[in-house]
Design an enzyme around this catalytic site. Structure first.
Site, PDB file in Angstrom:
ATOM      1  CD1 TRP A 181       1.083   3.956  12.013  1.00 30.11           C
ATOM      2  CD2 TRP A 181       2.402   4.494  10.288  1.00 30.11           C
ATOM      3  NE1 TRP A 181       2.346   4.233  12.501  1.00 30.11           N
ATOM      4  CE2 TRP A 181       3.170   4.566  11.465  1.00 30.11           C
ATOM      5  CE3 TRP A 181       3.012   4.800   9.067  1.00 30.11           C
ATOM      6  CZ2 TRP A 181       4.516   4.926  11.458  1.00 30.11           C
ATOM      7  CZ3 TRP A 181       4.357   5.163   9.064  1.00 30.11           C
ATOM      8  CH2 TRP A 181       5.094   5.210  10.252  1.00 30.11           C
ATOM      9  CD  GLU A 220      -0.359   0.173  11.350  1.00 31.28           C
ATOM     10  OE1 GLU A 220      -0.558   0.652  10.214  1.00 31.28           O
ATOM     11  OE2 GLU A 220       0.552  -0.644  11.592  1.00 31.28           O
ATOM     12  CE  LYS A 222       6.394   2.664  14.713  1.00 31.15           C
ATOM     13  NZ  LYS A 222       6.867   2.652  13.323  1.00 31.15           N
ATOM     14  CG  ASP A 254       2.085  -3.479  12.946  1.00 31.83           C
ATOM     15  OD1 ASP A 254       2.866  -4.207  13.603  1.00 31.83           O
ATOM     16  OD2 ASP A 254       2.376  -3.022  11.829  1.00 31.83           O
ATOM     17  CG  HIS A 257       2.844  -0.733  15.510  1.00 33.54           C
ATOM     18  ND1 HIS A 257       2.132   0.047  14.648  1.00 33.54           N
ATOM     19  CD2 HIS A 257       3.976  -1.072  14.851  1.00 33.54           C
ATOM     20  CE1 HIS A 257       2.786   0.168  13.507  1.00 33.54           C
ATOM     21  NE2 HIS A 257       3.907  -0.513  13.609  1.00 33.54           N
ATOM     22  CG  HIS A 281      -0.580  -3.862   9.399  1.00 34.62           C
ATOM     23  ND1 HIS A 281       0.003  -2.626   9.254  1.00 34.62           N
ATOM     24  CD2 HIS A 281      -1.481  -3.982   8.374  1.00 34.62           C
ATOM     25  CE1 HIS A 281      -0.535  -2.012   8.199  1.00 34.62           C
ATOM     26  NE2 HIS A 281      -1.443  -2.816   7.661  1.00 34.62           N
ATOM     27  CG  ASP A 289       7.305  -1.386  14.126  1.00 30.77           C
ATOM     28  OD1 ASP A 289       6.747  -2.423  13.774  1.00 30.77           O
ATOM     29  OD2 ASP A 289       7.171  -0.298  13.530  1.00 30.77           O
ATOM     30  CG  ASP A 291       7.860  -3.584  10.131  1.00 34.35           C
ATOM     31  OD1 ASP A 291       6.716  -4.059  10.201  1.00 34.35           O
ATOM     32  OD2 ASP A 291       8.144  -2.425  10.494  1.00 34.35           O
ATOM     33  CG  ASP A 321       3.356  -3.499   8.000  1.00 35.04           C
ATOM     34  OD1 ASP A 321       4.210  -3.345   7.112  1.00 35.04           O
ATOM     35  OD2 ASP A 321       3.093  -2.634   8.860  1.00 35.04           O
TER      36      ASP A 321
HETATM   37  C1  RNT Z   1       4.614   1.467  10.377  1.00 39.53           C
HETATM   38  C2  RNT Z   1       3.293   0.819  10.222  1.00 39.53           C
HETATM   39  C3  RNT Z   1       2.694   0.880   8.844  1.00 39.53           C
HETATM   40  C4  RNT Z   1       3.683   0.661   7.744  1.00 39.53           C
HETATM   41  C5  RNT Z   1       3.064   0.457   6.378  1.00 39.53           C
HETATM   42  C6  RNT Z   1       4.056   0.625   5.284  1.00 39.53           C
HETATM   43  O1  RNT Z   1       5.171   1.266  11.621  1.00 39.53           O
HETATM   44  O2  RNT Z   1       3.372  -0.508  10.629  1.00 39.53           O
HETATM   45  O3  RNT Z   1       1.624   0.021   8.758  1.00 39.53           O
HETATM   46  O4  RNT Z   1       4.517  -0.423   8.005  1.00 39.53           O
HETATM   47  O5  RNT Z   1       1.969   1.234   6.232  1.00 39.53           O
HETATM   48 ZN    ZN Z   2       1.672  -1.757  10.209  1.00 40.77          ZN
END
Ligand code: RNT
Ligand code: ZN
Length: 413
Positions: A181, A220, A222, A254, A257, A281, A289, A291, A321
């Protein structure tokens, strides 16, 4: 009759194989991200500050500052969560013991203590190049940079990471997800949207050129990030196209994203038509995003349902994640891991064959009734029984251990 026995009978009356479900759940590996333990800072710099490409918010006391602390905290997580687990590491968690090298020169030996840790616990490792929080991330760009020195540095870093992933696979005897990523993008409207993507494509071609056993290569995407609101080089279409045209490279989804009304639960059965693996993720985006910690919420359950009812427990590689620095980090870890497992169990306990038959008969009245009634079935009794058989606390009592650990360990840091 125990609560478990009673609950089991009710599910069985609907044709659900409860014991089969518990066996499948116990065999499903959750890859637990190491970075919840220290807000994604890693061990390269003593000050542990993030310097670009990613952010964490909050300053709850007790974050892990050393490999030893992170490993001890992770052990707590392992002891409070049922099922099969892996640890997911980032390259910035290299352990140098005084002989620090830059990210483009890291080697397997810098991760030997992690291999020893994983071996002792009988768990696997997944891996990630760390293309953020580093001085060579210039103007927020890594693998797509127009500066050839910058781009070459990150290519070398990603190549080094794949070799480390192969080393994990060999040492631990199980495949390793190695996920690329990058934060690359632009705050404002670019004049050239194709050029950066062509440079990223070339970088990936160089990175993936070497054939390595046991490495599952992933990319990955986004939609945007703070400071890169207008354009993300590694978009969904870009990586989907890359993965589709490069066998052995997979598109990691993810669920933080995408645009807020897009759901990963619907992307899983789309990708299952074309890919033999779908790395995930699982996170919780709050408006973006963000988290946040994974909850037992609708979308987490929908993701689990799509994995289970499409018989894809061996194809979908479930990783977590999230990184919340505003609450007890071990509690955050445990809540999210348990919720992912709860969501899988919930999905395994649905009368999935019956529901599919109702759809095929276009009986959406009964389908709605059944799926709504299933929400109040005695799922918790099965979950508690599962935790007991796995030798981990079943209910609220796991938090007592968190409180005690905070008092005796975390508050002393
Ligand atoms: C960031 C991505 C990525 C990170 C990790 C730490 O937007 O989601 O995967 O969160 O690699
Ligand atoms: Zn991620």
């Amino acid at each position: 009759m125990s609560r478990y026995e009673e609950a089991k009978k009710r599910y069985e009356a609907l044709g659900v194989d409860v014991e089969g479900a518990l066996k499948k759940l116990a065999a499903t590996t959750i890859s637990i991200h190491c970075w919840q333990g220290d807000d994604v800072t890693g061990f390269e710099n003593a000050d542990g500050a993030l310097t670009g490409g990613i952010q964490a918010t909050g300053n709850y006391p007790g974050k892990a500052r050393t490999p030893q602390e992170l490993m001890a905290d992770f052990d707590k997580v392992l002891s409070l969560t049922p099922g099969a687990k892996k640890i997911n590491l980032h390259a910035c968690y290299a352990i140098f013991d005084g002989n620090k090298v830059d990210r483009d020169a890291i080697e397997p030996k810098h991760f030997a203590p992690w291999v020893a840790y994983a071996k002792e616990r009988g768990i696997g490792i997944d891996f990630n190049p760390t293309c953020f929080s580093h001085p060579m991330l210039k103007n927020g760009l890594s693998l797509s940079s127009p500066d050839e020195e910058v781009r070459a540095f990150w290519i070398r870093h990603c190549i080094a990471c794949r070799r480390i992933a192969a080393y994990f696979a060999k040492e631990l005897g199980q495949p390793v997800v190695n996920n690329v990523w990058i934060p690359d993008g632009y705050k404002d409207i670019p004049a050239d949207r194709l050029g950066p993507r062509m440079r990223l494509k070339d970088s990936l071609d160089q990175i993936f050129a070497e054939k390595l056993d046991g490495v599952i290569d992933c990319v990955e995407s986004k939609v945007f990030g703070i400071g890169v609101e207008s354009y993300t080089v590694g978009s969904n279409e870009f990586y989907m196209g890359y993965a589709a045209s490069h066998p052995g490279v997979y598109n990691l989804l993810d669920n933080g994203h995408y645009h807020p009304t897009e759901v990963v639960s619907d992307k899983i059965p789309s990708l299952l038509a074309f890919f033999d693996k779908i790395p995930l993720h699982v996170t919780r985006p709050v408006r973006w995003d963000s988290d946040h910690v994974v909850l037992f919420d609708d979308e987490t359950r929908e993701i689990a349902k799509e994995i289970v009812r499409n018989d894809a427990l061996d194809k979908v590689l479930i990783g977590l994640d999230y990184f919340d620095a505003s609450i007890n980090r071990i509690s955050a870890w445990v809540v999210g891991v348990r919720n992912m497992q709860k969501a899988l169990l919930f999905a395994l306990l649905q009368p999935n064959a019956k529901m599919k038959a109702l759809q095929d008969a276009h009986n959406f009245s009964e389908l709605m009734m059944l799926s709504e009634e299933m929400k109040s079935y005695p799922f918790g009794d099965i979950w508690e029984h599962y935790c007991e058989t796995q030798g981990v606390p079943a209910g609220l009592e796991w938090f007592d251990e968190i409180k005690q650990y905070e008092e005796t360990v975390l508050s002393k840091r």
